[in-house]
Write an enzyme that holds these catalytic residues in place. Structure first.
Site, mmCIF file in Angstrom:
data_model
loop_
_atom_site.group_PDB
_atom_site.id
_atom_site.type_symbol
_atom_site.label_atom_id
_atom_site.label_comp_id
_atom_site.label_asym_id
_atom_site.label_seq_id
_atom_site.Cartn_x
_atom_site.Cartn_y
_atom_site.Cartn_z
ATOM 1 N N GLU A 152 46.563 39.075 38.830
ATOM 2 C CA GLU A 152 46.498 39.110 40.296
ATOM 3 C C GLU A 152 47.891 39.195 40.908
ATOM 4 O OE1 GLU A 152 43.448 40.152 40.944
ATOM 5 O OE2 GLU A 152 43.286 38.719 42.603
ATOM 6 N N HIS B 28 47.722 44.131 38.187
ATOM 7 C CA HIS B 28 47.509 44.917 36.970
ATOM 8 C C HIS B 28 46.540 44.136 36.090
ATOM 9 C CE1 HIS B 28 48.437 48.214 34.332
ATOM 10 N NE2 HIS B 28 48.513 47.375 33.318
ATOM 11 N N HIS B 29 45.371 44.716 35.836
ATOM 12 C CA HIS B 29 44.266 43.950 35.255
ATOM 13 C C HIS B 29 43.862 44.471 33.873
ATOM 14 C CE1 HIS B 29 44.307 43.354 39.584
ATOM 15 N NE2 HIS B 29 43.824 42.160 39.339
ATOM 16 N N HIS C 251 44.986 52.533 34.792
ATOM 17 C CA HIS C 251 43.940 53.485 35.203
ATOM 18 C C HIS C 251 44.529 54.584 36.086
ATOM 19 C CE1 HIS C 251 41.645 49.497 34.713
ATOM 20 N NE2 HIS C 251 41.715 50.109 33.558
ATOM 21 N N GLU C 252 45.437 54.166 37.007
ATOM 22 C CA GLU C 252 46.025 55.162 37.934
ATOM 23 C C GLU C 252 46.814 56.233 37.182
ATOM 24 O OE1 GLU C 252 46.674 51.568 41.080
ATOM 25 O OE2 GLU C 252 48.381 52.845 40.617
ATOM 26 N N ASP D 88 51.625 47.849 31.418
ATOM 27 C CA ASP D 88 50.838 47.447 30.256
ATOM 28 C C ASP D 88 51.699 46.697 29.239
ATOM 29 O OD1 ASP D 88 49.548 50.584 30.879
ATOM 30 O OD2 ASP D 88 48.345 48.759 31.105
HETATM 31 C C1 LIG Z 1 43.886 48.832 44.334
HETATM 32 C C2 LIG Z 1 44.592 48.143 43.171
HETATM 33 O O1 LIG Z 1 45.930 47.897 43.537
HETATM 34 C C3 LIG Z 1 44.620 49.079 41.962
HETATM 35 O O2 LIG Z 1 43.279 49.433 41.662
HETATM 36 C C4 LIG Z 1 45.248 48.402 40.739
HETATM 37 C C5 LIG Z 1 44.496 47.191 40.278
HETATM 38 N N1 LIG Z 1 44.704 46.856 38.878
HETATM 39 C C6 LIG Z 1 44.958 47.812 37.972
HETATM 40 N N2 LIG Z 1 44.907 47.542 36.658
HETATM 41 C C7 LIG Z 1 45.108 48.499 35.729
HETATM 42 N N3 LIG Z 1 45.036 48.202 34.414
HETATM 43 N N4 LIG Z 1 45.358 49.751 36.112
HETATM 44 C C8 LIG Z 1 45.439 50.140 37.379
HETATM 45 O O3 LIG Z 1 45.676 51.327 37.675
HETATM 46 C C9 LIG Z 1 45.250 49.128 38.405
HETATM 47 N N5 LIG Z 1 45.333 49.416 39.692
#
Ligand SMILES: C[C@H](O)[C@H](O)[C@H]1CNC2=NC(N)=NC(=O)C2=N1
Length: 105
Positions: A54, A58-59, A76-77, A85
Protein backbone atom coordinates in the site's frame (compact mmCIF):
# COMPACT_ATOMS: atom_id res chain seq x y z
CA UNK A 1 10.24 4.22 -8.50
CA UNK A 2 9.94 3.83 -12.30
CA UNK A 3 7.39 1.49 -13.85
CA UNK A 4 9.24 1.25 -17.15
CA UNK A 5 10.42 -2.25 -18.13
CA UNK A 6 13.94 -3.23 -17.06
CA UNK A 7 16.72 -3.01 -19.62
CA UNK A 8 18.53 -6.26 -20.39
CA UNK A 9 21.53 -5.15 -18.31
CA UNK A 10 19.30 -4.15 -15.39
CA UNK A 11 17.44 -7.43 -15.65
CA UNK A 12 20.64 -9.46 -15.47
CA UNK A 13 22.12 -7.53 -12.56
CA UNK A 14 18.94 -7.06 -10.56
CA UNK A 15 17.76 -10.68 -10.87
CA UNK A 16 21.17 -11.80 -9.67
CA UNK A 17 20.63 -9.63 -6.60
CA UNK A 18 17.50 -11.60 -5.60
CA UNK A 19 18.82 -15.18 -5.92
CA UNK A 20 15.95 -16.83 -4.00
CA UNK A 21 13.50 -15.79 -6.71
CA UNK A 22 12.86 -17.82 -9.81
CA UNK A 23 11.74 -16.79 -13.28
CA UNK A 24 8.12 -17.72 -14.07
CA UNK A 25 7.88 -19.76 -17.31
CA UNK A 26 5.99 -17.87 -20.01
CA UNK A 27 5.79 -14.61 -18.03
CA UNK A 28 8.09 -11.71 -17.35
CA UNK A 29 7.73 -12.28 -13.60
CA UNK A 30 9.55 -13.77 -10.60
CA UNK A 31 8.26 -15.98 -7.81
CA UNK A 32 9.27 -17.40 -4.45
CA UNK A 33 7.59 -19.71 -1.94
CA UNK A 34 7.82 -19.08 1.81
CA UNK A 35 7.12 -21.59 4.57
CA UNK A 36 6.23 -20.77 8.19
CA UNK A 37 5.58 -22.66 11.41
CA UNK A 38 1.82 -22.04 11.20
CA UNK A 39 -0.93 -19.94 9.65
CA UNK A 40 -0.47 -17.09 12.14
CA UNK A 41 3.16 -16.62 11.12
CA UNK A 42 2.25 -16.81 7.42
CA UNK A 43 -0.51 -14.24 7.80
CA UNK A 44 1.68 -11.89 9.85
CA UNK A 45 4.19 -12.00 6.99
CA UNK A 46 1.43 -11.15 4.52
CA UNK A 47 0.14 -8.32 6.71
CA UNK A 48 3.62 -6.78 6.89
CA UNK A 49 3.99 -6.96 3.11
CA UNK A 50 0.47 -5.67 2.54
CA UNK A 51 1.45 -2.48 4.35
CA UNK A 52 4.50 -2.17 2.11
CA UNK A 53 2.38 -2.77 -0.98
CA UNK A 54 0.00 0.00 0.00
CA UNK A 55 2.80 2.43 0.84
CA UNK A 56 4.48 1.82 -2.50
CA UNK A 57 1.35 1.26 -4.59
CA UNK A 58 2.78 -2.01 -5.84
CA UNK A 59 0.91 -5.22 -5.08
CA UNK A 60 1.92 -8.87 -5.22
CA UNK A 61 0.09 -11.80 -6.72
CA UNK A 62 0.05 -14.24 -3.85
CA UNK A 63 -1.40 -17.52 -2.70
CA UNK A 64 -1.65 -18.70 0.89
CA UNK A 65 -2.57 -22.09 2.24
CA UNK A 66 -2.05 -22.50 6.00
CA UNK A 67 1.76 -22.17 6.59
CA UNK A 68 2.77 -21.39 3.00
CA UNK A 69 2.82 -18.13 1.02
CA UNK A 70 3.66 -18.14 -2.69
CA UNK A 71 4.43 -14.72 -4.14
CA UNK A 72 4.65 -13.81 -7.82
CA UNK A 73 5.85 -10.34 -8.80
CA UNK A 74 5.35 -8.42 -12.02
CA UNK A 75 4.29 -4.87 -12.88
CA UNK A 76 0.93 -4.97 -14.61
CA UNK A 77 1.30 -1.47 -16.11
CA UNK A 78 4.58 -2.53 -17.76
CA UNK A 79 3.42 -6.07 -18.47
CA UNK A 80 6.69 -7.25 -17.02
CA UNK A 81 9.41 -6.76 -14.40
CA UNK A 82 10.32 -3.28 -13.18
CA UNK A 83 12.38 -1.88 -10.33
CA UNK A 84 9.25 -2.05 -8.18
CA UNK A 85 9.22 -5.83 -8.37
CA UNK A 86 12.86 -6.10 -7.33
CA UNK A 87 12.19 -3.72 -4.44
CA UNK A 88 9.22 -5.79 -3.31
CA UNK A 89 11.24 -9.02 -3.54
CA UNK A 90 13.90 -7.47 -1.31
CA UNK A 91 11.24 -6.39 1.17
CA UNK A 92 9.79 -9.91 1.24
CA UNK A 93 13.25 -11.42 1.75
CA UNK A 94 13.94 -8.99 4.60
CA UNK A 95 10.61 -9.79 6.28
CA UNK A 96 11.34 -13.50 5.97
CA UNK A 97 14.85 -13.06 7.41
CA UNK A 98 13.44 -11.18 10.40
CA UNK A 99 14.02 -13.27 13.57
CA UNK A 100 10.33 -12.78 14.43
CA UNK A 101 9.09 -14.27 11.17
CA UNK A 102 8.78 -17.82 12.62
CA UNK A 103 9.99 -19.45 9.42
CA UNK A 104 9.69 -23.19 8.90
CA UNK A 105 12.96 -25.07 9.46
C1 LIG B 1 -4.07 2.52 -9.73
C2 LIG B 1 -2.88 1.87 -9.04
O1 LIG B 1 -1.95 2.88 -8.72
C3 LIG B 1 -2.19 0.91 -10.00
O2 LIG B 1 -3.16 -0.04 -10.43
C4 LIG B 1 -1.03 0.17 -9.33
C5 LIG B 1 -1.46 -0.68 -8.17
N1 LIG B 1 -0.55 -1.77 -7.86
C6 LIG B 1 0.17 -2.36 -8.83
N2 LIG B 1 0.81 -3.52 -8.59
C7 LIG B 1 1.50 -4.15 -9.56
N3 LIG B 1 2.13 -5.32 -9.30
N4 LIG B 1 1.55 -3.63 -10.79
C8 LIG B 1 0.96 -2.50 -11.14
O3 LIG B 1 1.04 -2.06 -12.31
C9 LIG B 1 0.23 -1.78 -10.11
N5 LIG B 1 -0.38 -0.63 -10.36
Amino acid sequence: MPTRPLTEDERRDLLASVPHWDAVPGRDAIRRSFRFVDFGAAFAFMARLAAHAERHDHHPEWFNVYDRVDITLSTHEANGLTHRDIDFARQADAAYADPGARREG
